[in-house]
Design a protein around this motif. Structure first.
Motif, mmCIF file in Angstrom:
data_model
loop_
_atom_site.group_PDB
_atom_site.id
_atom_site.type_symbol
_atom_site.label_atom_id
_atom_site.label_comp_id
_atom_site.label_asym_id
_atom_site.label_seq_id
_atom_site.Cartn_x
_atom_site.Cartn_y
_atom_site.Cartn_z
ATOM 1 N N ALA A 60 -40.541 53.897 -29.701
ATOM 2 C CA ALA A 60 -41.588 54.743 -30.285
ATOM 3 C C ALA A 60 -42.866 53.938 -30.508
ATOM 4 O O ALA A 60 -43.976 54.403 -30.220
ATOM 5 N N ASN A 61 -42.698 52.722 -31.006
ATOM 6 C CA ASN A 61 -43.855 51.861 -31.249
ATOM 7 C C ASN A 61 -44.573 51.539 -29.935
ATOM 8 O O ASN A 61 -45.807 51.512 -29.886
ATOM 9 N N ALA A 62 -43.820 51.290 -28.881
ATOM 10 C CA ALA A 62 -44.434 51.007 -27.580
ATOM 11 C C ALA A 62 -45.254 52.195 -27.102
ATOM 12 O O ALA A 62 -46.385 52.041 -26.624
ATOM 13 N N ILE A 63 -44.703 53.400 -27.262
ATOM 14 C CA ILE A 63 -45.443 54.602 -26.853
ATOM 15 C C ILE A 63 -46.724 54.736 -27.669
ATOM 16 O O ILE A 63 -47.807 54.964 -27.129
ATOM 17 N N LEU A 64 -46.609 54.593 -28.979
ATOM 18 C CA LEU A 64 -47.784 54.734 -29.845
ATOM 19 C C LEU A 64 -48.839 53.667 -29.548
ATOM 20 O O LEU A 64 -50.036 53.956 -29.489
ATOM 21 N N THR A 65 -48.399 52.433 -29.347
ATOM 22 C CA THR A 65 -49.324 51.335 -29.063
ATOM 23 C C THR A 65 -50.079 51.568 -27.768
ATOM 24 O O THR A 65 -51.309 51.448 -27.710
#
Length: 121
Positions: A91-96
């Motif tokens: 999720a963090n990778a997508i948001l970043t």
């Protein structure tokens, strides 16, 4: 006696070797000889055009892989077997990456507006 290298060969080596150092070594000429050739506007424009073609091809290849990459991250986020930490990382990778994309798109839009304003001035 100085070694004569054609423009075509020099362009090829600059692109294949990734810069002046590698091209100079591969061709057996000095970096200064390459820098002098790069001062020629015609040669410089040929080099920049060739670089543009390579960058466009790389961008097209990366664009084609985006859907798969995002799908992979979404699959990990929705996986029942993935640990919560792994889901959070996905999720963090997508948001970043989404944030970087939005920032880049805004910068490009603003640059386009500035260039248009400068052209109209």
């Amino acid at each position: 006696m100085a070694k004569k290298v054609t423009d075509e060969k020099l362009l090829e080596m600059l692109l294949v070797c990734g810069g002046t150092g590698g091209a100079a070594s591969a061709l057996g000429i000095s970096r200064n000889a390459i820098y002098k050739r790069l001062q020629d506007p015609v040669f410089r424009s040929q080099y920049e055009a060739a670089q543009g073609i390579i960058l466009s091809a790389a961008a097209a290849s990366l664009t084609a892989a985006l859907d798969d990459a995002v799908g992979c991250l979404r699959d990990v986020m929705g996986s029942c077997s993935a640990s919560p930490a792994i889901k959070i990382q996905a999720a963090n990778a997508i948001l970043t990456h989404c944030n970087r994309y939005v920032e880049s798109a805004n910068i490009v839009r603003r640059l386009d507006e500035l260039e248009e304003a400068a052209d109209n001035a």
